[in-house]
Design an enzyme around this catalytic site. Structure first.
Site, PDB file in Angstrom:
ATOM      1  N   HIS A  20      44.932  61.534  63.668  1.00 48.43           N
ATOM      2  CA  HIS A  20      44.429  61.667  62.301  1.00 48.43           C
ATOM      3  C   HIS A  20      43.034  61.072  62.201  1.00 48.43           C
ATOM      4  O   HIS A  20      42.831  60.030  61.588  1.00 48.43           O
ATOM      5  CB  HIS A  20      45.378  60.964  61.323  1.00 48.43           C
ATOM      6  CG  HIS A  20      46.708  61.620  61.254  1.00 48.43           C
ATOM      7  ND1 HIS A  20      46.875  62.922  60.907  1.00 48.43           N
ATOM      8  CD2 HIS A  20      47.939  61.154  61.521  1.00 48.43           C
ATOM      9  CE1 HIS A  20      48.148  63.238  60.947  1.00 48.43           C
ATOM     10  NE2 HIS A  20      48.818  62.182  61.329  1.00 48.43           N
ATOM     11  N   CYS A  42      54.473  60.768  72.688  1.00 45.02           N
ATOM     12  CA  CYS A  42      54.437  59.371  73.121  1.00 45.02           C
ATOM     13  C   CYS A  42      55.826  58.994  73.669  1.00 45.02           C
ATOM     14  O   CYS A  42      56.855  59.329  73.066  1.00 45.02           O
ATOM     15  CB  CYS A  42      54.083  58.478  71.939  1.00 45.02           C
ATOM     16  SG  CYS A  42      54.213  56.735  72.365  1.00 45.02           S
ATOM     17  N   HIS A  62      56.506  63.283  57.382  1.00 44.32           N
ATOM     18  CA  HIS A  62      55.611  62.970  58.503  1.00 44.32           C
ATOM     19  C   HIS A  62      56.071  63.738  59.749  1.00 44.32           C
ATOM     20  O   HIS A  62      57.273  63.815  60.037  1.00 44.32           O
ATOM     21  CB  HIS A  62      55.636  61.457  58.778  1.00 44.32           C
ATOM     22  CG  HIS A  62      54.561  61.026  59.735  1.00 44.32           C
ATOM     23  ND1 HIS A  62      54.700  61.165  61.091  1.00 44.32           N
ATOM     24  CD2 HIS A  62      53.330  60.492  59.512  1.00 44.32           C
ATOM     25  CE1 HIS A  62      53.593  60.710  61.676  1.00 44.32           C
ATOM     26  NE2 HIS A  62      52.747  60.296  60.738  1.00 44.32           N
ATOM     27  N   GLU A  98      56.151  63.086  62.828  1.00 42.64           N
ATOM     28  CA  GLU A  98      56.992  62.363  63.788  1.00 42.64           C
ATOM     29  C   GLU A  98      58.446  62.359  63.324  1.00 42.64           C
ATOM     30  O   GLU A  98      59.382  62.595  64.112  1.00 42.64           O
ATOM     31  CB  GLU A  98      56.497  60.919  63.955  1.00 42.64           C
ATOM     32  CG  GLU A  98      57.329  60.143  64.971  1.00 42.64           C
ATOM     33  CD  GLU A  98      57.086  58.637  64.921  1.00 42.64           C
ATOM     34  OE1 GLU A  98      55.931  58.219  64.718  1.00 42.64           O
ATOM     35  OE2 GLU A  98      58.069  57.885  65.085  1.00 42.64           O
ATOM     36  N   SER A 122      49.385  57.547  58.673  1.00 42.35           N
ATOM     37  CA  SER A 122      50.336  56.684  57.971  1.00 42.35           C
ATOM     38  C   SER A 122      50.265  55.262  58.492  1.00 42.35           C
ATOM     39  O   SER A 122      50.380  54.310  57.724  1.00 42.35           O
ATOM     40  CB  SER A 122      51.749  57.252  58.072  1.00 42.35           C
ATOM     41  OG  SER A 122      52.255  57.061  59.354  1.00 42.35           O
ATOM     42  N   SER A 175      44.766  55.695  65.483  1.00 38.01           N
ATOM     43  CA  SER A 175      43.975  56.885  65.805  1.00 38.01           C
ATOM     44  C   SER A 175      42.481  56.672  65.566  1.00 38.01           C
ATOM     45  O   SER A 175      41.730  57.627  65.435  1.00 38.01           O
ATOM     46  CB  SER A 175      44.492  58.068  64.989  1.00 38.01           C
ATOM     47  OG  SER A 175      44.599  57.705  63.636  1.00 38.01           O
TER      48      SER A 175
END
Ligand code: F3S
Length: 657
Positions: free
Chosen positions: A41, A94, A122, A124, A223, A274
């Site tokens: 992001h 990840c 989100h 993830e 986030s 990020s």
């Protein structure tokens, strides 16, 4: 004194670094790759990656060839869809996220429901939910949990497993677990918050407690960055920004007011997972400037806003304007205060070219930053690497299309030569594919411009193998096809005599050989072609006939204007008396040359008034005699001669008396 403290945990985490490196490696291998969603992001980084062929897409359907799963991960259905579409899937999920996928999958196979603590929208969390084998819900607060409990009485009734988004707030997770336990007594909890996140959040909490303000750097959609801001906001004033420019533009005035209201303040700087290091450094630099001169005026703010978007960090691709060129390097301006240098060897893959032959002052070129020497204020760049990237893309395309690539032979190496393509790609051509004969010297083609076919590409190892011979063969086939399609009787060529046989010579007509028979070499009578031509001579020939199937072309080197028969008929007529030279003796008479190219036959009956039984007893080769032309056969180009006719014309001695 105002003090700036930067958090040690600020910036890229292990998972993000790994995803970016994976994407860069894949883009280098394939030229262009797609990431399912933005890799991280951060708009600056995304734009930079885009320039290097790493393109974010919203769905697998928009990708071509290869798609990269970013560090957030995706659900099982997405992997299935990628496989269905036949795309290559490079998984940069990840490992901490992949571990949650495994926990959810394995522990929900017995019918257990799954509760994810996190933001249900989100990516993830969506990915984690995509691995549940039964019912799955996401909650991010006590309120959402209460709503779930009320709305679905059956949820978690049998058993429940609970995981948290990797970046979920550690304290919130501890509180939430207590609440979950109250409602779901059989709930089983897994510790899934990433250590990088806990460390970062813990440090943000510590830092914000000891500071009067905190600058939190992160993308608007990040986030984990927003969570850092929330944590800091509990203890101090927070300025949330994506980069230095935005900090000045949106928070400049507030910052100055804040600084002028307090004395000796401490300001903390932290950043989400990020945020690249160069942005943190830029924010730190700007903050230092502001602290030095708290009365930042509009002019300064505008100047900051105009700060070049160029990032001088290794691996970054930038546009550079050439400001000077000398024998050893090109000096370039990349829009920052540091001087940019491109050493000669980094300008082109062709070592035979000097810097002046490659660039000139004023040229704007694409380069890659190879090294930044902050101490000396110098940035080193490479144009060769950009060229090689583009060159490799073209090489891959050329292989797919079996196109011929042009280049220059730049080196002779063990087992072959190196050809540098016009776009800077280095291609190995084995000796057997060089087009140089087995007993020839590879050095003979050094520095020569050649065309080659790409026969092997290994992008991973950056190895390309080419064949000059294959390109030559194809060029020759094309030339031949054109030759045959345009060939017609009467067409004239000037060709080199390639070889000689007793019956004629072979002439190269430009990729195709034609044959001139001995009798077609000259109007004169010759016994062997060597009497009139030699190998290597240029010969003017005309097509007599051809057979495209048998690939045969018959040629003549005789020119109509030199036709001795025409000369003869123009000059001589029947009854003319001519001096002729005997050129051959046969049992039925003797052939005698009237003019070069035209022989007449003195028939055995026309040699003497007496009967002649053996011509050689009366005439001999080389003998010159007078004879009368008794017949000219235009159709057969034959001449009849007679010695006897002259004797008949002579008056008898008796008559004279
Ligand atoms: Fe992975 Fe933790 Fe980063 S989960 S992506 S290392 S924040």
């Amino acid at each position: 004194m105002t003090e700036l403290i930067t958090a040690e945990t600020a910036g890229f985490c292990f998972g993000v670094t790994r995803a970016i490196e994976t994407a860069e490696k894949t883009a280098k291998r394939l030229g262009r790759v797609y990431t399912l969603g933005q890799l991280i992001h951060n708009n600056d980084v995304i734009e930079n990656l885009r320039e290097r062929g790493i393109i974010p897409v919203d769905s697998p359907e928009e990708a071509e060839g290869c798609i990269i799963i970013r560090s957030h991960g995706v659900g099982r259905a997405v992997y299935d869809r990628i496989a269905e579409l036949g795309l290559e899937c490079v998984d940069a999920t990840c490992p901490y996220v992949a571990r949650i996928h495994k926990i959810v999958d394995e522990n929900s196979r017995d019918g257990s429901d799954v509760l994810v603590a996190g933001d249900g929208s989100h990516p993830e969390v969506i990915g984690i939910m995509g691995f549940a084998n039964g019912k799955v819900r996401a909650v991010s607060s006590d309120i959402e949990l209460e709503e779930l409990v009320k709305s679905d009485k059956n949820f978690g009734a049998k058993s429940l497993i609970c995981v948290a988004q990797t970046t979920f707030d550690v304290c919130k997770w501890t509180d939430l677990q207590k609440k979950i336990k109250k409602h779901y007594t059989k709930a089983k909890f897994f510790d899934t918050i990433c250590r990088a996140t806990t460390d970062r959040q813990a440090e943000a909490a510590r830092l914000s407690k000891q500071c009067d303000a905190a600058v939190v750097i992160g993308g608007a959609h990040s986030s984990n960055s927003r969570k850092l801001a929330d944590i800091c906001a509990e203890n101090c004033t927070v300025f949330f920004t994506e980069n230095a420019q935005q900090l000045i533009r949106e928070h400049g005035e507030a910052l100055i007011r804040f600084l002028s209201s307090y004395k000796d303040v401490k300001i903390g700087i932290t950043a989400g997972a990020s945020t690249p290091a160069y942005i943190i450094k830029e924010v730190h630099t700007i903050m230092s400037e502001i602290i030095k001169d708290e009365a930042v005026d509009a002019e300064f703010a505008a100047a900051i806003d105009q700060m070049p978007r160029v990032r001088a960090y290794a691996g970054n691709r930038v546009k550079a304007t050439v400001v000077a060129v000398n024998k050893t390097e090109a000096v370039v301006d990349i829009g920052i205060k540091q001087s940019g240098y491109i050493p000669a060897e980094e300008l082109s893959a062709n070592p035979n070219l000097s810097p002046e032959e490659i660039v000139k002052v004023g040229d704007v070129i694409d380069c890659i930053v190879t090294k930044v020497n902050d101490a000396d204020g110098v940035v080193y760049l490479s144009k060769k690497q950009v060229d090689a990237q583009a060159g490799m893309e073209k090489i891959v395309k050329a292989k797919e299309e079996n196109a011929t690539v042009n280049g220059t032979v730049t080196a002779v190496v063990k087992g072959g030569v190196i050809v540098t393509s016009e776009d800077g790609a280095r291609v190995f051509v084995p000796a057997s594919q060089s087009g140089v004969p087995r007993n020839g010297k590879l050095e003979d083609i050094l520095k020569k411009e050649v065309g080659f076919k790409v026969i092997e590409v290994n992008e991973g190892r950056g190895r390309v193998v080419g064949s000059i011979k294959a390109a030559e063969r194809e060029a020759s086939d094309e030339v031949k096809a054109k030759f045959w399609s345009e060939l017609e009787v009467g067409k004239k060529f000037v060709g080199e005599v390639k070889s000689m046989e007793s019956y004629g010579v072979f002439v190269d007509l430009g990729g195709v050989d034609g044959m001139v028979h001995l009798t077609e070499l000259t109007w004169n009578r010759v016994k062997h072609p060597k009497e009139v031509v030699s190998v290597g001579d240029k010969l003017e020939v005309t097509v007599k006939s051809f057979d495209p199937e048998k690939k045969r072309v018959s040629l003549t080197a005789k020119k109509p204007e030199d036709n001795p028969w025409t000369k003869f008929t123009n000059e001589f007529a029947v009854d003319d008396v001519v001096k002729v030279q005997v050129v051959s003796i046969t049992p039925f008479g003797a052939f005698a040359q009237i003019i070069p190219g035209v022989d007449g036959l003195i028939h055995i009956s026309q040699i003497s008034r007496e009967r002649v039984n053996d011509v050689s007893k009366v005439l001999s080769v080389g003998q010159v005699v007078e004879a009368k032309i008794t017949e000219i056969d235009e159709e057969k180009s034959r001449v009849s001669l007679s010695i006897k006719a002259l004797l008949d014309d002579e008056p008898d001695e008796d008559d004279a008396e």
